[in-house]
Write an enzyme that holds these catalytic residues in place. Structure first.
Site, PDB file in Angstrom:
ATOM      1  N   GLY A 175       0.820  -1.026  -0.213  1.00 46.44           N
ATOM      2  CA  GLY A 175      -0.032  -0.102   0.049  1.00 46.44           C
ATOM      3  C   GLY A 175       0.712   1.272   0.044  1.00 46.44           C
ATOM      4  O   GLY A 175       2.097   1.306  -0.416  1.00 46.44           O
ATOM      5  N   HIS A 176       0.382   2.320   0.338  1.00 41.56           N
ATOM      6  CA  HIS A 176       1.086   3.666   0.499  1.00 41.56           C
ATOM      7  C   HIS A 176       2.479   3.614   1.366  1.00 41.56           C
ATOM      8  O   HIS A 176       3.086   3.958   1.074  1.00 41.56           O
ATOM      9  CB  HIS A 176       0.009   4.531   1.187  1.00 41.56           C
ATOM     10  N   PHE A 177       2.149   2.878   2.511  1.00 34.25           N
ATOM     11  CA  PHE A 177       3.305   2.931   3.306  1.00 34.25           C
ATOM     12  C   PHE A 177       4.152   1.495   3.362  1.00 34.25           C
ATOM     13  O   PHE A 177       3.904   0.606   4.105  1.00 34.25           O
ATOM     14  CB  PHE A 177       2.744   3.032   4.789  1.00 34.25           C
TER      15      PHE A 177
END
Length: 310
Positions: free
Chosen positions: A287-289
């Site tokens: 995901g984003h992180f």
């Protein structure tokens, strides 16, 4: 020729001393650096004479997002990760006495790099760190030896369709539109949308998002973040300038991207090759992180990229 009996003992002592020095360099170190009226907190590891990687975090986190990555690279690089003003442990003036804009964040980080005498570095840019770092690159292209963009957007193609309230606030900065952006700062949004979307829950430690949630609960933290949300429109205006910088200065670039990022789409990674045809693009099942679940994979990609670059 017979060796002196002293020599093996001396060699053993040298090896022990070398291992001790290397072990000390590998350890994470923490400190503050005064930059004007701001105390910039930063963490670092690695030898002082190794190539520097300047790690710039994003929203709503801080340099702790690099806690797993830094030890994986500290044997070959000096890694320095500051907390931006308004984030983490950096001590900055309150709203009204300091303008929380991306230009000012870049000013502070520029002064921070000069205070540490960082005359050349690899830029690692993520989320908010991208427009901060790319401002530095445009101001001092000679200092940037390469760029690693991990979900650090610089193209309109990178935006998902989840930006509606922010875009409305950019177009009409009314009180009502400001309030409509506040849910972006809520604990559930940080935990489930920013961190949770596309991440393997069995690999996602709660440490990162719970610390970010705690930081967001500090006095005035939400108002500072809402100021930055409004000013994010200045970054979009600068996208053509960032892209011109890429074309003119041709920095070696690695885009390593969590493909399930709900804010910045993989198209934002691919777009770098429009201006930098030799850019390396890697999409992770994250995901984003991405560092929360794929720090080892990112470290491996960085090593391979920089081994042939700097």
């Amino acid at each position: 020729m017979k060796l002196s009996p002293v020599l093996p003992v001396l060699m053993k002592q040298i090896k022990t001393f070398t291992r001790a020095i290397k072990g000390k360099e590998m350890k994470l170190r923490y400190g503050f650096r005064q930059v004007g009226d701001i105390e910039v907190f930063y963490r670092e590891a690695g030898s002082s004479d190794a190539p520097v990687i300047l790690l710039l975090h994003g929203f709503p986190t801080a340099s702790h997002m690099f806690r797993d990555l830094i030890p994986l690279l500290a044997d070959h690089f000096r890694l320095i990760a500051p907390d931006l003003p308004g984030f983490g442990q950096t001590k900055a003036p309150p709203r009204g006495t300091f303008d929380y804009t991306f230009d000012r964040l870049a000013d502070v980080i520029e002064d921070f790099t000069e205070a540490l005498s960082l005359d050349q570095y690899v830029l690692y840019i993520f989320d908010y760190g991208a427009p901060v770092g790319l401002r530095l690159a445009m101001r001092h292209p000679e200092r940037v030896s390469a760029i690693v963009s991990q979900n650090g957007n610089a193209y309109l193609e990178g935006f998902s369709d989840e930006w509606g309230p922010w875009v409305a606030y950019w177009r009409e900065p009314s009180a009502a539109n400001r309030e409509a952006c506040r849910p972006s700062l809520a604990p559930d949004t940080i935990r489930n949308w920013q961190y949770g979307t596309g991440a393997d829950p069995t690999l996602l430690s709660p440490d990162g998002y719970e610390l970010d949630i705690a930081y967001m609960g500090r006095p005035d933290a939400e108002e500072i973040q809402l100021d930055l949300i409004l000013d994010y429109r200045s970054n979009v205006v600068l996208y053509p300038a960032f892209q011109s910088y890429f074309r003119e200065h041709r920095p070696p670039l690695l885009a390593v991207w969590g493909r399930h990022d709900p804010a910045f789409l993989p198209a934002g990674a691919a777009a770098y090759q429009r201006d930098l045809p030799d850019a390396k693009i890697h999409l992770l099942d994250a995901g984003h992180f991405a560092l929360e679940t794929h720090a080892e994979e990112v470290a491996t990609l960085i090593r391979a990229f920089l081994d042939g670059t700097i």
